[in-house]
Design a protein around this motif. Structure first.
Motif, PDB file in Angstrom:
ATOM      1  N   PHE A 152       0.826  -1.207   0.000  1.00  8.87           N
ATOM      2  CA  PHE A 152       0.000   0.000   0.000  1.00  8.87           C
ATOM      3  C   PHE A 152       0.861   1.258   0.000  1.00  8.87           C
ATOM      4  CE2 PHE A 152      -2.558   3.350   1.959  1.00  8.87           C
ATOM      5  CZ  PHE A 152      -3.661   3.307   1.117  1.00  8.87           C
ATOM      6  N   PRO A 153       0.570   2.219  -0.899  1.00  7.35           N
ATOM      7  CA  PRO A 153       1.342   3.470  -0.943  1.00  7.35           C
ATOM      8  C   PRO A 153       0.589   4.618  -0.256  1.00  7.35           C
ATOM      9  CG  PRO A 153       0.164   3.164  -3.008  1.00  7.35           C
ATOM     10  CD  PRO A 153      -0.283   2.060  -2.090  1.00  7.35           C
ATOM     11  N   PRO A 154       0.826   4.863   1.015  1.00 12.89           N
ATOM     12  CA  PRO A 154       0.135   5.979   1.657  1.00 12.89           C
ATOM     13  C   PRO A 154       0.668   7.317   1.152  1.00 12.89           C
ATOM     14  CG  PRO A 154       1.786   5.099   3.139  1.00 12.89           C
ATOM     15  CD  PRO A 154       1.771   4.204   1.922  1.00 12.89           C
ATOM     16  N   VAL A 155      -0.111   8.356   1.340  1.00 16.00           N
ATOM     17  CA  VAL A 155       0.337   9.712   1.036  1.00 16.00           C
ATOM     18  C   VAL A 155       0.604  10.397   2.366  1.00 16.00           C
ATOM     19  CG1 VAL A 155      -0.237  11.906  -0.046  1.00 16.00           C
ATOM     20  CG2 VAL A 155      -1.077   9.773  -1.043  1.00 16.00           C
ATOM     21  N   ALA A 156       1.828  10.823   2.609  1.00 18.84           N
ATOM     22  CA  ALA A 156       2.183  11.463   3.872  1.00 18.84           C
ATOM     23  C   ALA A 156       2.495  12.940   3.629  1.00 18.84           C
ATOM     24  CB  ALA A 156       3.380  10.768   4.521  1.00 18.84           C
ATOM     25  N   ILE A 157       1.908  13.787   4.458  1.00 12.29           N
ATOM     26  CA  ILE A 157       2.097  15.228   4.357  1.00 12.29           C
ATOM     27  C   ILE A 157       2.855  15.703   5.586  1.00 12.29           C
ATOM     28  CG2 ILE A 157       0.955  17.467   4.188  1.00 12.29           C
ATOM     29  CD1 ILE A 157       0.542  15.690   1.755  1.00 12.29           C
ATOM     30  N   GLY A 158       4.027  16.291   5.362  1.00 11.84           N
ATOM     31  CA  GLY A 158       4.823  16.851   6.445  1.00 11.84           C
ATOM     32  C   GLY A 158       5.069  18.329   6.212  1.00 11.84           C
ATOM     33  N   PRO A 159       5.809  18.965   7.117  1.00 15.57           N
ATOM     34  CA  PRO A 159       6.061  20.406   6.981  1.00 15.57           C
ATOM     35  C   PRO A 159       6.641  20.822   5.639  1.00 15.57           C
ATOM     36  CG  PRO A 159       6.690  19.682   9.165  1.00 15.57           C
ATOM     37  CD  PRO A 159       6.337  18.441   8.385  1.00 15.57           C
ATOM     38  N   LYS A 160       7.519  19.998   5.061  1.00 13.31           N
ATOM     39  CA  LYS A 160       8.143  20.393   3.795  1.00 13.31           C
ATOM     40  C   LYS A 160       7.155  20.370   2.633  1.00 13.31           C
ATOM     41  CE  LYS A 160       9.928  15.900   2.266  1.00 13.31           C
ATOM     42  NZ  LYS A 160      11.155  15.102   2.019  1.00 13.31           N
ATOM     43  N   ASP A 161       5.997  19.722   2.822  1.00 12.10           N
ATOM     44  CA  ASP A 161       4.982  19.658   1.764  1.00 12.10           C
ATOM     45  C   ASP A 161       3.975  20.796   1.857  1.00 12.10           C
ATOM     46  OD1 ASP A 161       5.889  17.074   0.738  1.00 12.10           O
ATOM     47  OD2 ASP A 161       5.168  16.302   2.658  1.00 12.10           O
ATOM     48  N   ILE A 162       4.092  21.630   2.870  1.00  6.07           N
ATOM     49  CA  ILE A 162       3.155  22.734   3.076  1.00  6.07           C
ATOM     50  C   ILE A 162       3.754  24.008   2.492  1.00  6.07           C
ATOM     51  CG2 ILE A 162       1.974  24.136   4.814  1.00  6.07           C
ATOM     52  CD1 ILE A 162       2.041  21.599   6.601  1.00  6.07           C
ATOM     53  N   PRO A 163       3.058  24.650   1.581  1.00  3.70           N
ATOM     54  CA  PRO A 163       3.610  25.861   0.963  1.00  3.70           C
ATOM     55  C   PRO A 163       3.831  26.984   1.972  1.00  3.70           C
ATOM     56  CG  PRO A 163       1.720  25.037  -0.278  1.00  3.70           C
ATOM     57  CD  PRO A 163       1.746  24.281   1.018  1.00  3.70           C
TER      58      PRO A 163
END
Length: 291
Positions: free
Chosen positions: A130-141
């Motif tokens: 399974f490929p989850p999508v992870a959002i961290g600080p570097k992904d936030i504009p």
């Protein structure tokens, strides 16, 4: 404390799924309809005969009887292999029930944790990785434009969390709040404050305490207008409540919304102290109230 940031992230994600969905689309090639409204669903993911599963937030899109997609937001602050192994089960159980696109987005204020959860998750089922999508600080504009901050205050609050020490970010966020209704400016100020690092919290305190800034938020007014002694006492109470939740979480004890609400609503420092000691030994989370 992790529990405070966890609750703030859940609240923001529940309030602004479109913002989280946009961040997911920026990070991964997944299909999330930009024009369809999100609807909050129960977060019980049942895969009997195993245990019940409860991801943090579950949304559906499309008709209730035939959704076009299921969108799950799981908030994580540290590396937890047990939680990581649950993520494919969330996806499989939801897909089996709804038979539509199922997306699991892991949101973390900690970049190392986000990187950990972004790795494909192998399972015991042949061919099912399974490929989850992870959002961290570097992904936030980095939100440096007031128009953007006013149009998407949830993204601006997340920008404060991720980039609050960068020049102009706090000023842009605060200026954007002036363009919102009072109830909204209060809400997003609180999200930003609760998600922020201690250094950024201090800068926000300085901003709302300054004569150059009106106090937009009742939360801020209540938090910063108290005397130092009262503020210290309030801080102790808050820290004890957070510590109780952290201990129960670390010991794997289930804390439902009723238990969490009772702990966080308590203003009796001695009672919280008693519950804090009990949290280290009780069999079930609700047993702390009998101590």
């Amino acid at each position: 404390m992790p529990s405070q940031r966890h609750d703030a992230a859940k609240d923001l994600a529940a309030d602004s799924p479109q913002t989280i969905a946009r961040l997911v689309r920026m990070k991964a090639d997944v299909e999330i309809r930009p024009d369809a409204p999100f609807r909050m669903e129960k977060n019980e993911v049942n895969d009997r005969p195993s245990t019940d599963l409860f991801p943090d937030i579950v949304f559906s899109q499309g008709f209730p009887s035939h959704p076009s997609g299921i969108f799950v937001v799981e908030v994580q602050h540290g590396k937890d292999e047990g939680k990581r192994r649950q993520i494919p089960r969330y996806a499989a159980a939801l897909w089996l029930f709804h038979r539509c696109t199922t997306i699991i987005a892991v949101f973390s204020p900690d970049q190392a944790a986000a990187d950990y959860y972004s790795e494909p998750i192998a399972t015991e089922l042949p061919g099912y990785t399974f490929p989850p999508v992870a959002i961290g600080p570097k992904d936030i504009p980095l939100v440096e434009d007031v128009d953007t901050a006013a149009a998407d205050p949830a993204l601006a609050a997340l920008s404060v969390m991720a980039h609050g020490t960068a020049p102009g970010v706090l000023e842009t966020f605060m200026e954007g709040l002036t363009r919102l209704e009072a109830s909204d400016s209060s809400k997003y100020y609180e999200y930003a404050y609760r998600l922020a690092s201690q250094q950024v919290k201090n800068n926000l305190e300085a901003a709302v305490s300054s004569s150059a800034w009106p106090v937009y938020s009742p939360f801020a007014k209540e938090h910063f207008s108290k005397g130092r002694e009262e503020g210290r006492e309030e801080g102790v109470i808050h820290e004890r409540a957070s510590a109780i939740l952290d201990i129960l979480h670390a010991r794997g004890k289930a804390v439902d919304d009723g238990i969490r609400a009772r702990i966080t609503a308590c203003t009796d420092g001695e009672k919280l102290r008693t519950w804090l000691f009990a949290a280290a030994t009780v069999e079930n989370a609700e047993d702390i109230f009998d101590a």
